[in-house]
Design a protein around this motif. Structure first.
Motif, PDB file in Angstrom:
ATOM      1  N   ILE A   4       6.103 -14.304 -23.922  1.00 54.48           N
ATOM      2  CA  ILE A   4       5.242 -14.955 -24.913  1.00 54.48           C
ATOM      3  C   ILE A   4       4.114 -15.640 -24.161  1.00 54.48           C
ATOM      4  CG2 ILE A   4       5.107 -16.619 -26.791  1.00 54.48           C
ATOM      5  CD1 ILE A   4       8.140 -16.434 -27.070  1.00 54.48           C
ATOM      6  N   ARG A  24       9.264 -18.767 -32.646  1.00 53.33           N
ATOM      7  CA  ARG A  24       8.099 -17.898 -32.434  1.00 53.33           C
ATOM      8  C   ARG A  24       8.477 -16.430 -32.580  1.00 53.33           C
ATOM      9  NH1 ARG A  24       4.269 -15.393 -32.423  1.00 53.33           N
ATOM     10  NH2 ARG A  24       2.380 -15.439 -31.145  1.00 53.33           N
ATOM     11  N   ARG A  26      11.000 -15.397 -34.395  1.00 53.68           N
ATOM     12  CA  ARG A  26      11.634 -15.251 -35.710  1.00 53.68           C
ATOM     13  C   ARG A  26      13.085 -14.768 -35.585  1.00 53.68           C
ATOM     14  NH1 ARG A  26       6.768 -11.917 -38.685  1.00 53.68           N
ATOM     15  NH2 ARG A  26       5.064 -13.263 -37.986  1.00 53.68           N
ATOM     16  N   LEU A  71       7.483  -7.731 -34.897  1.00 47.18           N
ATOM     17  CA  LEU A  71       6.309  -8.542 -34.545  1.00 47.18           C
ATOM     18  C   LEU A  71       5.151  -7.661 -34.081  1.00 47.18           C
ATOM     19  CD1 LEU A  71       8.261 -11.245 -32.521  1.00 47.18           C
ATOM     20  CD2 LEU A  71       7.331 -11.519 -34.822  1.00 47.18           C
ATOM     21  N   SER A  72       5.140  -6.415 -34.513  1.00 41.11           N
ATOM     22  CA  SER A  72       4.098  -5.484 -34.077  1.00 41.11           C
ATOM     23  C   SER A  72       2.722  -6.020 -34.450  1.00 41.11           C
ATOM     24  CB  SER A  72       4.311  -4.109 -34.718  1.00 41.11           C
ATOM     25  OG  SER A  72       4.282  -4.213 -36.124  1.00 41.11           O
ATOM     26  N   GLY A  73       1.785  -5.854 -33.523  1.00 41.53           N
ATOM     27  CA  GLY A  73       0.430  -6.348 -33.742  1.00 41.53           C
ATOM     28  C   GLY A  73       0.200  -7.731 -33.170  1.00 41.53           C
ATOM     29  N   ASP A  74       1.259  -8.433 -32.749  1.00 47.31           N
ATOM     30  CA  ASP A  74       1.119  -9.756 -32.135  1.00 47.31           C
ATOM     31  C   ASP A  74       0.888  -9.564 -30.638  1.00 47.31           C
ATOM     32  OD1 ASP A  74       1.407 -12.323 -31.092  1.00 47.31           O
ATOM     33  OD2 ASP A  74       2.871 -12.903 -32.617  1.00 47.31           O
ATOM     34  N   ARG A  75      -0.350  -9.732 -30.214  1.00 49.18           N
ATOM     35  CA  ARG A  75      -0.689  -9.454 -28.809  1.00 49.18           C
ATOM     36  C   ARG A  75      -0.107 -10.463 -27.830  1.00 49.18           C
ATOM     37  NH1 ARG A  75      -7.147  -8.350 -29.146  1.00 49.18           N
ATOM     38  NH2 ARG A  75      -7.170  -7.671 -31.307  1.00 49.18           N
ATOM     39  N   ASP A  76       0.346 -11.590 -28.320  1.00 47.92           N
ATOM     40  CA  ASP A  76       0.884 -12.617 -27.431  1.00 47.92           C
ATOM     41  C   ASP A  76       2.378 -12.441 -27.162  1.00 47.92           C
ATOM     42  OD1 ASP A  76      -1.564 -13.860 -27.149  1.00 47.92           O
ATOM     43  OD2 ASP A  76      -1.259 -15.164 -28.889  1.00 47.92           O
ATOM     44  N   ILE A  77       2.977 -11.424 -27.731  1.00 54.19           N
ATOM     45  CA  ILE A  77       4.383 -11.133 -27.481  1.00 54.19           C
ATOM     46  C   ILE A  77       4.495  -9.692 -26.994  1.00 54.19           C
ATOM     47  CG2 ILE A  77       6.711 -10.998 -28.443  1.00 54.19           C
ATOM     48  CD1 ILE A  77       5.842 -13.050 -30.539  1.00 54.19           C
ATOM     49  N   THR A  78       4.945  -9.520 -25.769  1.00 48.96           N
ATOM     50  CA  THR A  78       5.016  -8.201 -25.153  1.00 48.96           C
ATOM     51  C   THR A  78       6.343  -8.034 -24.418  1.00 48.96           C
ATOM     52  OG1 THR A  78       3.917  -9.025 -23.167  1.00 48.96           O
ATOM     53  CG2 THR A  78       2.512  -8.014 -24.839  1.00 48.96           C
TER      54      THR A  78
END
Length: 531
Positions: A4, A24, A26, A71-78
């Motif tokens: 994150i 964060r 979920r 959480l697809s599309g959330d660039r801050d979680i990889t």
């Protein structure tokens, strides 16, 4: 494992990171196995909502992909990718003699450690004394004014950074930074330096770290000698063949890594006489400015000033004078520190900043410096003479006994001198003398500083307070010389000589110098087989 980034947490929020990470992502807190802090910075732009900004690695008890898909599309979680350790293979050229490292500052220590742990049995030479003896010598100088040219803030185990704030910040983006930080931590540095945005060790802990690094070097097969100054080098047909130490002892070598530091003026002169390629380099000169730490804390943190979580606040200031093209800037800011005597030559006053790990002196100081270009002096070594001139003037203005000249900001801005109405008592030891700092600064430096200070006062409320303390002079911001080297770190005209670190003009602080030492040593490793 998931990473994150850009994770903001209010400083006043005491919720455990595992709980915050679970929210964060979920998921329930019970599905979080572990949380590791990768990075932590402070965002104090909004004084009413100061935040920590984290990068976190989160180990889950459920499938990473399952969480990511939601959480697809959330660039801050990889997804955190596995890191493969770098493989550096030894070269095949034989070494006739053991490699020598000259200087036991950050570059020299880390280079020696790299070579020792890979079986090269390096010999590390340091002109000054071991850190314990050196600490006693420096303390005696500060208390009595009795100067020791062989053991001081500039010369000795650990280099100039040993008597500083021990900051490990750097603008260099190098994948080997983690290796350097891990080396410091294993030698006793605080573990949080691995993730803090502005890590620092503090002079008290740094002294133990450098001693432990030395012991690791010796345990791995290296040798360390103190009181051993390289006074000459031997070159035959463009190749290094040996060193002379202390004027009369010869050491055969075909590889020498020179990490001599920015104040080894006699060594620069010797190398220049021997024809080693070098060039003049820009640097900066100025004074130390000192305030109560509480003033800086209030300016930076507002109502949250004094928070134990935030600690002592720092600042970074830059002013560009469009008329002259000069810049004034803060440098080596020391929250909760003191101003220290840092001379390395008899008859000169030099200042620096230092703090302990806890940064609890109640004072804040920083260099306030103005850039000096190579057009301001003549010759490759002209920068050294430029520095020396103003150090000697400061010595004279201070009274000729290593007391430093001081002036209030109010007096400096109004071109007066003599006031003792200081906002805080000057911390410099062995003592200070009220004086006109314009007498020991270049005119262009004084003029640019006078323009910059009121501007800085608009950014840090109280910075331009009439009682703020100015202590002269700060001249050793960086090396005034660059020893020219090629892409493989070797001198461009002397084979076997490897300039590195801050003194050679390739670093600007503890971390960048240590990194340069590691990279230079690995360049040797990749060409030569172990000795």
């Amino acid at each position: 494992m998931l990473r994150i980034t850009n994770f903001r947490v209010a400083v006043v929020d005491d919720t455990p990171l595992a709980t915050l990470a679970a929210r964060r992502l979920r998921i329930s807190t019970g599905n979080v196995a572990a949380v590791a802090v990768v990075r932590r910075a402070i965002d104090a732009r909004r004084k009413t909502n100061i935040c920590f900004v984290y990068s976190l690695d989160v180990e889950l008890k459920v499938a990473d992909g399952q969480v990511l898909s939601r959480l697809s599309g959330d660039r801050d979680i990889t997804l955190k990718l596995a890191e493969s350790p770098e493989q550096v293979l030894s070269g095949t050229k034989a070494l006739e003699y053991q490699p020598v490292i000259v200087g036991a500052g950050p570059a020299g220590l880390l280079a020696a450690l790299v070579l020792a742990e890979r079986g090269y049995r390096p010999l590390l030479l340091e002109r000054g004394r071991d850190v314990d003896s050196r600490t006693r010598d420096v303390t005696n100088f500060w208390q009595t004014g009795r100067f020791d040219a062989d053991s001081n803030v500039q010369f000795g185990e650990g280099g100039a950074g040993t008597f500083s704030d021990g900051k490990l910040t750097t603008r260099v983006n190098d994948p080997r930074m983690k290796e350097v930080l891990d080396s410091f931590i294993s030698a006793g540095a605080p573990p949080e330096i691995a993730y803090l945005h502005k890590p620092h060790v503090g002079t008290d802990k740094l002294r133990a770290v450098v001693k432990n690094l030395r012991q690791r070097i010796i345990a791995a097969g290296g040798q360390v000698e103190f009181g051993t100054e390289v006074t000459d080098i031997q070159i035959i047909d463009g190749r290094l063949t040996g060193l002379t130490v202390n004027g009369d002892r010869h050491i055969h070598c075909n590889i020498a890594l020179f990490a001599i530091g920015h104040s080894a003026r006699d060594t620069f002169l010797m190398l220049h006489r021997r024809g080693v390629a070098m060039a003049a380099k820009p640097f900066a000169i100025g004074v130390r400015i000192e305030h109560p730490q509480a003033l800086v804390d209030r300016a930076q943190y507002g109502g949250q000033a004094g928070s134990a979580k935030l600690g002592a606040a720092d600042y970074s200031l830059v002013y560009h004078d469009k008329t002259s093209g000069r810049s004034a800037f803060s440098f080596c800011m020391c929250p909760g520190g003191v101003v220290v005597a840092a001379a390395s030559e008899s008859g000169g006053v030099v200042t620096n900043g230092m703090s302990f790990h806890n940064r609890d002196s109640g004072l804040a100081n920083s260099a306030l410096a103005v850039n000096v270009t190579t057009d301001d002096y003549d010759g490759v070594l002209g920068g050294i003479e430029f520095q020396r001139r103003y150090e000697q003037l400061a010595f004279y203005c201070g009274g000729g006994d290593y007391r430093a000249p001081v002036q209030t900001v109010g007096d400096f801005l109004s071109s007066k001198s003599g006031s003792r109405e200081f906002l805080t008592e000057p911390s410099y030891r062995p003592g200070t003398t009220p004086a006109d700092l314009r007498l020991c600064l270049p005119d262009f430096v004084a003029l640019t500083m006078a323009k910059a200070i009121p501007i800085f006062g608009q950014q840090i409320k109280g910075f331009d307070h009439a009682g703020a303390v100015l202590t002269g002079v700060e001249t050793r911001t960086s090396s005034p010389v660059r020893l020219l080297r090629g892409p493989e770190y070797g001198s461009i005209n002397v084979a076997g000589l490897y300039p590195m670190g801050e003194g050679a003009g390739y670093a600007g602080g503890i971390m960048s110098a240590a990194l340069d030492g590691v990279n230079t040593a690995l360049s040797v490793v990749m060409e030569y087989s172990p000795f």
